[in-house]
Write a protein that holds these residues in place. Structure first.
Motif, PDB file in Angstrom:
ATOM      1  N   SER A  43       1.033  -1.020   0.174  1.00  0.00           N
ATOM      2  CA  SER A  43      -0.065  -0.159  -0.076  1.00  0.00           C
ATOM      3  C   SER A  43       0.980   1.033   0.015  1.00  0.00           C
ATOM      4  O   SER A  43       1.385   1.654   1.030  1.00  0.00           O
ATOM      5  CB  SER A  43      -1.226  -0.417   0.886  1.00  0.00           C
ATOM      6  N   PRO A  44       0.610   1.746  -1.427  1.00  0.00           N
ATOM      7  CA  PRO A  44       1.822   2.708  -1.316  1.00  0.00           C
ATOM      8  C   PRO A  44       1.792   3.624  -0.313  1.00  0.00           C
ATOM      9  O   PRO A  44       2.402   4.810   0.958  1.00  0.00           O
ATOM     10  CB  PRO A  44       1.113   4.262  -2.497  1.00  0.00           C
ATOM     11  N   ALA A  45      -0.020   4.237  -0.004  1.00  0.00           N
ATOM     12  CA  ALA A  45       0.214   4.997   1.344  1.00  0.00           C
ATOM     13  C   ALA A  45       0.699   4.618   3.029  1.00  0.00           C
ATOM     14  O   ALA A  45       1.136   5.685   3.611  1.00  0.00           O
ATOM     15  CB  ALA A  45      -1.010   5.396   1.979  1.00  0.00           C
ATOM     16  N   ASP A  46       1.499   3.553   3.195  1.00  0.00           N
ATOM     17  CA  ASP A  46       1.796   2.787   4.816  1.00  0.00           C
ATOM     18  C   ASP A  46       3.032   2.568   4.250  1.00  0.00           C
ATOM     19  O   ASP A  46       3.116   2.614   5.487  1.00  0.00           O
ATOM     20  CB  ASP A  46       1.061   1.208   4.598  1.00  0.00           C
ATOM     21  N   GLU A  47       3.360   2.862   3.642  1.00  0.00           N
ATOM     22  CA  GLU A  47       5.299   2.027   2.829  1.00  0.00           C
ATOM     23  C   GLU A  47       5.552   3.160   3.396  1.00  0.00           C
ATOM     24  O   GLU A  47       5.499   4.954   2.755  1.00  0.00           O
ATOM     25  CB  GLU A  47       5.445   0.557   2.414  1.00  0.00           C
ATOM     26  N   PRO A  48       7.004   2.880   3.538  1.00  0.00           N
ATOM     27  CA  PRO A  48       7.933   4.477   3.446  1.00  0.00           C
ATOM     28  C   PRO A  48       8.921   4.391   1.932  1.00  0.00           C
ATOM     29  O   PRO A  48       7.865   2.987   1.300  1.00  0.00           O
ATOM     30  CB  PRO A  48       8.960   3.770   4.053  1.00  0.00           C
ATOM     31  N   PRO A  49       8.718   5.532   1.537  1.00  0.00           N
ATOM     32  CA  PRO A  49       9.382   5.834   0.096  1.00  0.00           C
ATOM     33  C   PRO A  49      10.539   5.087  -0.477  1.00  0.00           C
ATOM     34  O   PRO A  49      10.855   4.927  -1.405  1.00  0.00           O
ATOM     35  CB  PRO A  49       9.542   7.412  -0.370  1.00  0.00           C
ATOM     36  N   ASP A  50      11.448   4.413   0.316  1.00  0.00           N
ATOM     37  CA  ASP A  50      12.525   3.363  -0.507  1.00  0.00           C
ATOM     38  C   ASP A  50      11.761   2.436  -0.653  1.00  0.00           C
ATOM     39  O   ASP A  50      11.185   1.618  -0.233  1.00  0.00           O
ATOM     40  CB  ASP A  50      13.189   3.719   0.844  1.00  0.00           C
ATOM     41  N   ARG A  51      12.437   2.413  -1.614  1.00  0.00           N
ATOM     42  CA  ARG A  51      12.526   0.968  -2.647  1.00  0.00           C
ATOM     43  C   ARG A  51      13.436  -0.332  -2.815  1.00  0.00           C
ATOM     44  O   ARG A  51      14.647   0.788  -2.316  1.00  0.00           O
ATOM     45  CB  ARG A  51      11.932   1.496  -3.960  1.00  0.00           C
ATOM     46  N   GLY A  52      13.558  -1.318  -2.454  1.00  0.00           N
ATOM     47  CA  GLY A  52      14.121  -1.898  -2.681  1.00  0.00           C
ATOM     48  C   GLY A  52      13.588  -3.426  -3.467  1.00  0.00           C
ATOM     49  O   GLY A  52      13.503  -4.496  -2.728  1.00  0.00           O
ATOM     50  N   PHE A  53      14.563  -4.136  -5.167  1.00  0.00           N
ATOM     51  CA  PHE A  53      14.178  -5.506  -5.416  1.00  0.00           C
ATOM     52  C   PHE A  53      14.259  -5.295  -6.468  1.00  0.00           C
ATOM     53  O   PHE A  53      15.544  -5.030  -6.546  1.00  0.00           O
ATOM     54  CB  PHE A  53      12.679  -4.923  -5.481  1.00  0.00           C
ATOM     55  N   PHE A  54      13.968  -6.530  -6.934  1.00  0.00           N
ATOM     56  CA  PHE A  54      14.390  -7.785  -7.895  1.00  0.00           C
ATOM     57  C   PHE A  54      13.540  -7.795  -8.823  1.00  0.00           C
ATOM     58  O   PHE A  54      12.730  -8.239  -8.447  1.00  0.00           O
ATOM     59  CB  PHE A  54      15.089  -8.739  -7.166  1.00  0.00           C
ATOM     60  N   ILE A  55      14.126  -7.689 -10.308  1.00  0.00           N
ATOM     61  CA  ILE A  55      13.384  -7.582 -11.394  1.00  0.00           C
ATOM     62  C   ILE A  55      13.858  -8.223 -12.226  1.00  0.00           C
ATOM     63  O   ILE A  55      15.555  -8.138 -12.116  1.00  0.00           O
ATOM     64  CB  ILE A  55      12.320  -6.082 -12.583  1.00  0.00           C
ATOM     65  N   ARG A  56      13.474  -8.730 -13.559  1.00  0.00           N
ATOM     66  CA  ARG A  56      14.464  -9.089 -14.689  1.00  0.00           C
ATOM     67  C   ARG A  56      13.841  -8.123 -15.623  1.00  0.00           C
ATOM     68  O   ARG A  56      12.457  -8.096 -15.911  1.00  0.00           O
ATOM     69  CB  ARG A  56      13.695 -10.748 -14.968  1.00  0.00           C
TER      70      ARG A  56
END
Length: 309
Positions: free
Chosen positions: A212-225
């Motif tokens: 939920s974008p409103a609930d989580e902090p703005p920092d992002r870290g993930f894996f994609i191909r």
């Protein structure tokens, strides 16, 4: 005279018709010339080298121009704003330059390019709609794709179909708007088979829980191909598969007032991120000689596979 009379009567209309056609062709030629000149002038305004802008077609010029205008809005309306730093606002500290600091001045002019070249990866900005507003030219080093090709294109056209939902969740795209942005949900069986056939030996990113974008902090870290067109070393074969990318970044927001209220909220505008490519499997880089063979064992050192030779 009576036999020549019809021909005499029809010849002037033919001449007028030819004149009209010639006039129409000249007008169309003039319009095309003016149009090409306007596109040429517009291409010169793009922040790209002249060797690239001179080779762009009209569709690419329009796509890059729209992306550049959206990027300016992304820069100026976000919080904190980046415009004062870019335009030299009075609040910013100014560096005194003397006549003997020519080398320093030249280095500072190309400081951004030096920083991008020193990074172990590439930088990109994706809008809330899932389009590349900016991507550094170093993407060609890690994926073999060009900056001009990616800028303005949908990010979902260059990532694995099984990672579309993951990317949409990280960007905060609402489920009912994902199809419009180019995000398509792929069945698990189809995605696993596509992953196996397109990129053998590449680990699949672990799916995450809905965000939920409103609930989580703005920092992002993930894996994609992401798609890759690089040639593997020593094999001289173009691998039209995918590379696993580690994305770390931050959602850029802008302040906005809620309708009918004086309360201010933060609306996401897009993602600013740095992408790192994971190292390839070492097994693919080993040159297999005639006296060598491949076998596989499990954790108990039991042989599970062995080549016939």
């Amino acid at each position: 005279l009576s036999a020549l009379e019809p021909e005499y009567q029809t010849s002037p209309p033919r001449t007028l018709q030819n004149l009209r056609k010639e006039k129409s062709r000249n007008a169309a030629r003039s319009r095309r010339g003016k149009e090409n000149f306007e596109f040429f002038e517009l291409a010169k305004m793009l922040p790209l080298p002249g060797a690239i802008t001179s080779q762009l077609d009209k569709a690419s010029v329009i796509r890059l121009t729209i992306s550049y205008l959206h990027m300016r809005t992304f820069v100026s309306q976000g919080d904190p704003p980046w415009s004062p730093l870019m335009e030299g606002d009075s609040n910013c500290s100014k560096v005194r330059r003397s006549s003997h600091s020519l080398v320093t001045d030249i280095f500072e002019q190309h400081l951004g390019a030096h920083l991008l070249q020193s990074l172990d990866g590439f930088v990109f900005v994706v809008s809330q709609e899932g389009r590349f507003l900016y991507i550094s030219e170093t993407v060609s080093i890690y994926l073999g794709l060009s900056q001009v090709e990616l800028t303005g294109s949908s990010v979902f056209d260059y990532i694995h179909p099984a990672d579309h939902v993951e990317m949409a969740e990280r960007l905060g795209i609402s489920p009912h708007l994902r199809a419009e942005a180019g995000c398509h949900t792929v069945p698990e069986s189809a995605s696993s088979s596509a992953s196996t056939s397109s990129l053998a030996g590449t680990p699949e990113p672990t799916p995450s829980s809905p965000h939920s974008p409103a609930d989580e902090p703005p920092d992002r870290g993930f894996f994609i191909r992401m798609k890759s067109t690089l040639t593997k070393r020593g094999l001289h074969v173009k691998s039209s598969g995918y590379k696993v990318i580690h994305v770390t970044g931050r959602i850029r927001c802008r302040p906005a007032l809620m309708p009918g209220s004086a309360r201010s909220v933060r609306r996401p505008m897009g993602l600013v991120a740095l992408a790192h490519t994971l190292p390839p499997s070492t097994l693919n880089e080993v040159r297999m000689e005639s006296h060598m063979f491949v076998f596989r064992v499990n954790m108990d050192l039991q042989v599970t596979y062995c080549e016939n030779r």
